[in-house]
Design an enzyme around this catalytic site. Structure first.
Site, short mmCIF file in Angstrom:
data_model
loop_
_atom_site.label_atom_id
_atom_site.label_comp_id
_atom_site.label_asym_id
_atom_site.label_seq_id
_atom_site.Cartn_x
_atom_site.Cartn_y
_atom_site.Cartn_z
N TYR A 3 0.21 -1.69 -0.01
CA TYR A 3 0.32 -0.10 -0.16
C TYR A 3 1.11 1.44 0.05
O TYR A 3 1.61 1.69 0.33
CB TYR A 3 -1.09 0.23 1.15
N GLU A 33 -12.04 4.94 5.35
CA GLU A 33 -11.97 6.41 6.62
C GLU A 33 -13.31 6.22 7.56
O GLU A 33 -13.41 7.23 7.02
CB GLU A 33 -10.79 6.77 6.32
N ARG A 43 -11.45 27.46 49.76
CA ARG A 43 -11.44 26.79 50.82
C ARG A 43 -11.24 25.39 50.10
O ARG A 43 -10.35 24.86 50.31
CB ARG A 43 -12.72 26.46 51.05
N PHE A 59 -1.62 5.98 12.71
CA PHE A 59 -1.99 6.77 12.77
C PHE A 59 -3.07 7.53 13.30
O PHE A 59 -3.62 8.41 12.93
CB PHE A 59 -2.44 7.25 10.65
N ASN A 99 1.72 10.95 6.21
CA ASN A 99 0.58 9.53 7.36
C ASN A 99 1.31 10.04 8.91
O ASN A 99 2.60 9.55 9.10
CB ASN A 99 1.18 8.44 6.78
N HIS A 158 -2.90 16.06 -1.76
CA HIS A 158 -2.97 16.10 -0.46
C HIS A 158 -2.72 17.65 0.30
O HIS A 158 -3.08 17.71 1.63
CB HIS A 158 -2.48 15.68 0.46
N TYR A 207 -16.01 28.64 48.53
CA TYR A 207 -15.69 27.42 47.92
C TYR A 207 -14.57 27.97 47.32
O TYR A 207 -13.37 27.17 47.05
CB TYR A 207 -16.49 26.60 47.00
#
Length: 516
Positions: free
Chosen positions: A56, A417, A286, A332, A198, A86, A283
């Protein structure tokens, strides 16, 4: 211009202190011991290609196109194409410090010899860091699975001479910037484009930057909380170590000790040790050790996750040189970062929320015993009325940003994906949240310093008086109403620069990243 500092990274063994150094401006290089594994990994890719085994992203298409076999003559084009296609991010440029940290993280990941890249590719990353050449990376476009593809593609594009590079505040075409730096554009070999794209380094860089800034925020909020306790003439009894030892949370014990130490030697505290009609403080005073201790514990859990992530290999497929195998997996997927970032968001939100409650307490005379809105002449003057409103607005904005990003997912790549982490979203929103909380803490410092003014001539502890003097150096005591924005802006700058911490004794404060 060569940078004077450089961290030498041992892949798989880098410390949070080293990542902090890179975030603060250091360059990064790989330790020479990484070279054999890198060379062996690249050689394994060559053997895989020679055997014509389908792997791949090496000799196949990407994503849903993984079943398409690519001829040997097109393998170089394949790697270039994945970078160009990309590099599809949008939005504002990612800050230079984040991109440099991302590059160093990618360098360390590839340097472990499981990605099949050549030494020349790693040398290009080192050269860019050393010469201060930073790829321009749009901050939007990653969903945090199959890696931070778009952001890392913009980084890789600059390495091959495409896109833009920032150097010394100027943005230049990448090819021109490389030529001026006497660097030849990288020609990607098999697997290298995919290996660069990646990975989780974009998300990790944002999350690490937030971790380092959150530590400063946390420590500064302890200081501002102690000063508010003094302004309200609150008790340090809730910080007694015996109380916290019984609950056993280490971080809570440390937070209580820090608050107690900050108030040690205070004449203000000594003035109401006896015959104080109040039995218990609100609070927001404290319960500081419990809330801040819980925040510290969460930040430390996030730090542990990010320290591991930063030392991991997160691309795909992974090359195992000893057996000659290329194994496809899912390292990834950035779910660990998404969870860590969501945890940090909760802590950041609560640190700011508690600080705002202390501001609200100080401006309320029924709770603090101080003049209304901390002004000597209430009515004619509004004093700290609207700074508290500003703090409330910032806290509510952070509450909205604190919704967990990790619970979201959206299918991508034609459903190949089909589950993603949204880690980039989780991590990118943290620094704006910290900026909001910084402003809340700055307003609290102003209000607390003002409250302590009413106790004169009594003084607080040496450490808190040093903090008060630093605040007063940029923002004098408020006697009559004046333009408040410059005072707030000046103290925000002190908070963000670390000057408040330095004045209050930063070296004595609990650490989030305990390796330095």
């Amino acid at each position: 211009m060569e940078r004077p500092m450089s961290e030498v990274l041992r892949p798989g063994e880098a410390t949070l202190a080293q990542w902090r150094s890179v975030y603060r401006g250091a360059a990064a290089t790989l330790h020479p011991s990484a070279a054999p594994a890198v060379i062996a990994s690249a050689a394994a890719v060559e053997r895989i290609l020679a055997a014509h085994t389908p792997v791949y992203g090496v000799n196949t298409g990407f994503g849903k196109l993984a079943s398409i076999r690519i001829p040997d003559g097109d393998l170089e084009t394949l790697q270039r194409n994945i970078v160009l296609s990309h590099a599809a991010g949008v939005g504002a440029p990612t800050p230079t410090v984040i991109v440099r940290l991302m590059m160093a993280l990618k360098l360390a990941s590839l340097g472990q010899g499981a990605s099949g890249v050549r030494p020349a590719t790693l040398a290009m990353l080192e050269a860019l860091l050393a010469k201060g050449l930073t790829p321009v990376v749009p901050c939007q476009g990653s969903v945090g699975a199959s890696g931070d593809l778009a952001p890392l593609a913009h980084m890789a594009a600059a390495m091959i001479g495409v896109g833009e590079i920032e150097i010394e505040g100027r943005t230049r075409p990448a090819a021109e910037a490389l030529a001026e730096a006497e660097l030849a554009p990288l020609v990607l070999g098999p697997k290298e484009g995919l290996a660069l794209l990646n990975g989780t380094q974009f998300s990790a860089a944002w999350a690490l930057a937030a971790l380092f800034e959150a530590e400063r925020l946390f420590q500064t909020a302890l200081v501002s909380g102690a000063l508010s306790t003094e302004a309200a003439k609150g008790s340090d009894t809730p910080f007694d170590p015996r109380i916290h030892a019984l609950r056993r949370h280490e971080a809570q014990i440390e937070a209580a000790a820090a608050l107690r130490d900050l108030m040690t030697g205070s004449a203000i505290r000594a003035s109401h040790l006896v015959a104080d009609e109040r039995v218990q403080d609100p609070y927001c005073l404290r319960c500081q050790p419990q809330v801040m201790g819980a925040a510290l514990q969460v930040l430390r859990q996030a730090a542990d996750t990010l320290a591991v992530e930063a030392n991991g290999v997160t691309d795909n497929p992974l090359i195992f040189a000893d057996t000659g195998e290329a194994l496809s997996g899912g390292n990834f997927h950035a779910e660990p970062i998404a969870f860590a970032a969501d945890m940090m968001a909760l802590a950041i939100c609560e640190i700011g929320s508690l600080a705002e409650r202390r501001i609200a307490m100080l401006v309320d005379p029924t709770l603090s015993g101080l003049p209304a809105f901390l002004t000597p002449k209430p009515g004619l003057n509004s004093g700290f009325m609207i700074p508290q409103v500003t703090a409330a607005a910032l806290v509510s904005e952070n509450k909205q940003k604190a919704y967990p990003a990790s619970v979201d997912s959206i299918p991508t790549s034609a459903n190949q994906e089909d589950h993603v982490s949204m880690a980039p979203h989780a991590a990118r929103r943290l620094l704006p949240m910290i900026e909001n909380a910084d402003a809340v803490v700055a307003i609290e410092l102003l209000a607390a310093a003002q409250g302590c003014d009413f106790h004169a001539p009594l003084a607080s502890s040496d450490r808190l008086e040093a903090v008060r003097r630093r605040v007063r150096a940029v923002a004098p005591s408020l006697t009559d109403d004046r333009h408040m924005h410059p005072d707030i802006a000046a103290v925000i700058a002190l908070v963000r620069s670390g000057e408040i911490l330095a004045a209050g004794g930063a070296e004595q404060m609990p650490r989030v990243a305990r390796d330095g």
